[in-house]
Design a protein around this motif. Structure first.
Motif, PDB file in Angstrom:
ATOM      1  N   LYS A   1     -20.992 -32.299  38.014  1.00 49.12           N
ATOM      2  CA  LYS A   1     -20.357 -31.872  36.767  1.00 49.12           C
ATOM      3  C   LYS A   1     -19.259 -32.834  36.302  1.00 49.12           C
ATOM      4  CE  LYS A   1     -22.354 -27.814  36.230  1.00 49.12           C
ATOM      5  NZ  LYS A   1     -22.952 -27.331  35.016  1.00 49.12           N
ATOM      6  N   PHE A   2     -19.124 -33.989  36.956  1.00 46.49           N
ATOM      7  CA  PHE A   2     -18.028 -34.889  36.601  1.00 46.49           C
ATOM      8  C   PHE A   2     -18.159 -35.401  35.174  1.00 46.49           C
ATOM      9  CE2 PHE A   2     -15.098 -38.379  36.528  1.00 46.49           C
ATOM     10  CZ  PHE A   2     -14.064 -37.920  37.321  1.00 46.49           C
ATOM     11  N   GLY A   3     -19.369 -35.609  34.714  1.00 47.34           N
ATOM     12  CA  GLY A   3     -19.575 -36.040  33.335  1.00 47.34           C
ATOM     13  C   GLY A   3     -19.030 -35.030  32.351  1.00 47.34           C
ATOM     14  N   GLU A   4     -19.246 -33.762  32.633  1.00 47.36           N
ATOM     15  CA  GLU A   4     -18.712 -32.690  31.789  1.00 47.36           C
ATOM     16  C   GLU A   4     -17.183 -32.635  31.907  1.00 47.36           C
ATOM     17  OE1 GLU A   4     -18.965 -27.823  31.652  1.00 47.36           O
ATOM     18  OE2 GLU A   4     -20.631 -28.949  32.532  1.00 47.36           O
ATOM     19  N   PHE A   5     -16.674 -32.779  33.136  1.00 42.67           N
ATOM     20  CA  PHE A   5     -15.231 -32.740  33.361  1.00 42.67           C
ATOM     21  C   PHE A   5     -14.515 -33.869  32.621  1.00 42.67           C
ATOM     22  CE2 PHE A   5     -11.505 -34.091  35.833  1.00 42.67           C
ATOM     23  CZ  PHE A   5     -10.764 -32.924  35.801  1.00 42.67           C
ATOM     24  N   SER A   6     -15.138 -35.045  32.587  1.00 45.44           N
ATOM     25  CA  SER A   6     -14.509 -36.204  31.937  1.00 45.44           C
ATOM     26  C   SER A   6     -14.891 -36.320  30.466  1.00 45.44           C
ATOM     27  CB  SER A   6     -14.888 -37.486  32.679  1.00 45.44           C
ATOM     28  OG  SER A   6     -16.265 -37.774  32.516  1.00 45.44           O
ATOM     29  N   ALA A   7     -15.481 -35.280  29.921  1.00 45.95           N
ATOM     30  CA  ALA A   7     -15.910 -35.269  28.515  1.00 45.95           C
ATOM     31  C   ALA A   7     -16.856 -36.420  28.215  1.00 45.95           C
ATOM     32  CB  ALA A   7     -14.705 -35.282  27.581  1.00 45.95           C
ATOM     33  N   GLY A   8     -17.686 -36.766  29.180  1.00 47.91           N
ATOM     34  CA  GLY A   8     -18.684 -37.805  28.989  1.00 47.91           C
ATOM     35  C   GLY A   8     -18.194 -39.223  29.222  1.00 47.91           C
ATOM     36  N   ALA A   9     -16.941 -39.383  29.601  1.00 46.14           N
ATOM     37  CA  ALA A   9     -16.403 -40.732  29.799  1.00 46.14           C
ATOM     38  C   ALA A   9     -17.038 -41.415  31.004  1.00 46.14           C
ATOM     39  CB  ALA A   9     -14.886 -40.679  29.969  1.00 46.14           C
ATOM     40  N   TYR A  10     -17.289 -40.660  32.064  1.00 42.98           N
ATOM     41  CA  TYR A  10     -17.892 -41.209  33.283  1.00 42.98           C
ATOM     42  C   TYR A  10     -19.021 -40.302  33.737  1.00 42.98           C
ATOM     43  CZ  TYR A  10     -13.726 -44.104  33.547  1.00 42.98           C
ATOM     44  OH  TYR A  10     -12.724 -45.001  33.264  1.00 42.98           O
TER      45      TYR A  10
ATOM     46  N   TYR B   1     -22.202 -42.809  38.119  1.00 41.86           N
ATOM     47  CA  TYR B   1     -21.205 -43.878  38.219  1.00 41.86           C
ATOM     48  C   TYR B   1     -20.126 -43.505  39.241  1.00 41.86           C
ATOM     49  CZ  TYR B   1     -17.516 -47.138  36.910  1.00 41.86           C
ATOM     50  OH  TYR B   1     -16.539 -48.096  36.938  1.00 41.86           O
ATOM     51  N   ILE B   2     -19.679 -42.268  39.213  1.00 42.91           N
ATOM     52  CA  ILE B   2     -18.666 -41.814  40.171  1.00 42.91           C
ATOM     53  C   ILE B   2     -19.231 -41.855  41.590  1.00 42.91           C
ATOM     54  CG2 ILE B   2     -17.195 -39.874  40.856  1.00 42.91           C
ATOM     55  CD1 ILE B   2     -16.328 -41.364  38.291  1.00 42.91           C
TER      56      ILE B   2
ATOM     57  N   LEU C   1     -15.127 -32.799  44.467  1.00 46.08           N
ATOM     58  CA  LEU C   1     -13.916 -33.585  44.242  1.00 46.08           C
ATOM     59  C   LEU C   1     -12.760 -32.644  43.913  1.00 46.08           C
ATOM     60  CD1 LEU C   1     -15.608 -36.088  41.804  1.00 46.08           C
ATOM     61  CD2 LEU C   1     -15.025 -36.556  44.175  1.00 46.08           C
ATOM     62  N   PRO C   2     -11.584 -32.894  44.470  1.00 42.81           N
ATOM     63  CA  PRO C   2     -10.428 -32.092  44.051  1.00 42.81           C
ATOM     64  C   PRO C   2     -10.095 -32.376  42.587  1.00 42.81           C
ATOM     65  CG  PRO C   2      -9.972 -33.299  46.087  1.00 42.81           C
ATOM     66  CD  PRO C   2     -11.268 -33.814  45.547  1.00 42.81           C
ATOM     67  N   LYS C   3      -9.737 -31.345  41.843  1.00 43.74           N
ATOM     68  CA  LYS C   3      -9.424 -31.522  40.430  1.00 43.74           C
ATOM     69  C   LYS C   3      -8.227 -32.457  40.253  1.00 43.74           C
ATOM     70  CE  LYS C   3      -7.765 -28.085  37.787  1.00 43.74           C
ATOM     71  NZ  LYS C   3      -7.718 -26.935  36.848  1.00 43.74           N
ATOM     72  N   SER C   4      -7.232 -32.345  41.108  1.00 40.90           N
ATOM     73  CA  SER C   4      -6.026 -33.166  40.965  1.00 40.90           C
ATOM     74  C   SER C   4      -6.336 -34.656  41.097  1.00 40.90           C
ATOM     75  CB  SER C   4      -4.968 -32.756  41.988  1.00 40.90           C
ATOM     76  OG  SER C   4      -5.470 -32.899  43.301  1.00 40.90           O
ATOM     77  N   SER C   5      -7.166 -35.027  42.061  1.00 37.52           N
ATOM     78  CA  SER C   5      -7.494 -36.452  42.215  1.00 37.52           C
ATOM     79  C   SER C   5      -8.449 -36.924  41.117  1.00 37.52           C
ATOM     80  CB  SER C   5      -8.078 -36.747  43.597  1.00 37.52           C
ATOM     81  OG  SER C   5      -9.320 -36.114  43.767  1.00 37.52           O
ATOM     82  N   SER C   6      -9.253 -36.019  40.583  1.00 35.53           N
ATOM     83  CA  SER C   6     -10.136 -36.369  39.468  1.00 35.53           C
ATOM     84  C   SER C   6      -9.320 -36.657  38.210  1.00 35.53           C
ATOM     85  CB  SER C   6     -11.134 -35.244  39.201  1.00 35.53           C
ATOM     86  OG  SER C   6     -11.949 -35.023  40.330  1.00 35.53           O
ATOM     87  N   VAL C   7      -8.277 -35.849  37.975  1.00 33.58           N
ATOM     88  CA  VAL C   7      -7.392 -36.086  36.834  1.00 33.58           C
ATOM     89  C   VAL C   7      -6.653 -37.401  37.014  1.00 33.58           C
ATOM     90  CG1 VAL C   7      -5.306 -35.265  35.662  1.00 33.58           C
ATOM     91  CG2 VAL C   7      -7.125 -33.660  36.238  1.00 33.58           C
ATOM     92  N   GLN C   8      -6.152 -37.647  38.224  1.00 31.72           N
ATOM     93  CA  GLN C   8      -5.431 -38.898  38.488  1.00 31.72           C
ATOM     94  C   GLN C   8      -6.354 -40.099  38.298  1.00 31.72           C
ATOM     95  OE1 GLN C   8      -2.050 -39.012  39.095  1.00 31.72           O
ATOM     96  NE2 GLN C   8      -2.450 -41.146  38.600  1.00 31.72           N
ATOM     97  N   PHE C   9      -7.603 -39.965  38.686  1.00 24.95           N
ATOM     98  CA  PHE C   9      -8.589 -41.024  38.493  1.00 24.95           C
ATOM     99  C   PHE C   9      -8.723 -41.357  37.007  1.00 24.95           C
ATOM    100  CE2 PHE C   9     -12.980 -42.144  37.457  1.00 24.95           C
ATOM    101  CZ  PHE C   9     -13.188 -43.247  38.264  1.00 24.95           C
ATOM    102  N   LEU C  10      -8.814 -40.327  36.166  1.00 27.32           N
ATOM    103  CA  LEU C  10      -8.931 -40.552  34.723  1.00 27.32           C
ATOM    104  C   LEU C  10      -7.660 -41.169  34.149  1.00 27.32           C
ATOM    105  CD1 LEU C  10     -10.705 -37.238  33.652  1.00 27.32           C
ATOM    106  CD2 LEU C  10     -11.732 -39.507  33.920  1.00 27.32           C
ATOM    107  N   LEU C  11      -6.515 -40.696  34.590  1.00 25.71           N
ATOM    108  CA  LEU C  11      -5.248 -41.230  34.089  1.00 25.71           C
ATOM    109  C   LEU C  11      -5.043 -42.683  34.494  1.00 25.71           C
ATOM    110  CD1 LEU C  11      -2.881 -38.182  34.683  1.00 25.71           C
ATOM    111  CD2 LEU C  11      -3.870 -38.957  32.522  1.00 25.71           C
TER     112      LEU C  11
END
Length: 100
Positions: free
Chosen positions: A49-58, A62-63, A85-95
């Motif tokens: 679901k990472f594609g959905e979480f990142s709004a299609g950015a990744y 790829y992850i 994946l932990p949500k906190s590290s996924s957000v940090q990855f995007l930031l």
């Protein structure tokens, strides 16, 4: 007599915007990412679901490739056949990859 008008554009500056404009854009992008993350249900992000979480950015593929190279979000673990994946590290990855 014809005259030629030439406009000089400075391509060294991405959009000829000021640093304040760039900082405003950066803060707006960070706010958008954080609001989207707050709306995400739960504290984990399944890799599928990472594609959905990142709004299609990744994409999740790829992850997965980044995770195999130890370059993806930290703290990934397996739960059955699923990578979580932990949500906190996924957000940090995007930031960390944010560019304005």
């Amino acid at each position: 007599m014809n005259t030629l008008n030439v406009q000089v554009v400075d391509y060294a500056s991405p959009s000829n915007s000021t640093k304040e404009d760039q900082e405003r854009k950066r803060r707006k992008a960070i706010d958008t990412i954080l609001k989207h993350a707050e709306a995400w249900p739960g504290e984990i992000v399944p890799l599928k679901k990472f594609g959905e979480f990142s709004a299609g950015a990744y994409s999740s593929r790829y992850i997965a490739n980044l995770l195999s190279q130890d370059k993806g979000p930290s703290g990934a673990f397996k739960l059955g056949r699923n990578t979580i994946l932990p949500k906190s590290s996924s957000v940090q990855f995007l930031l960390d990859r944010l560019e304005v």
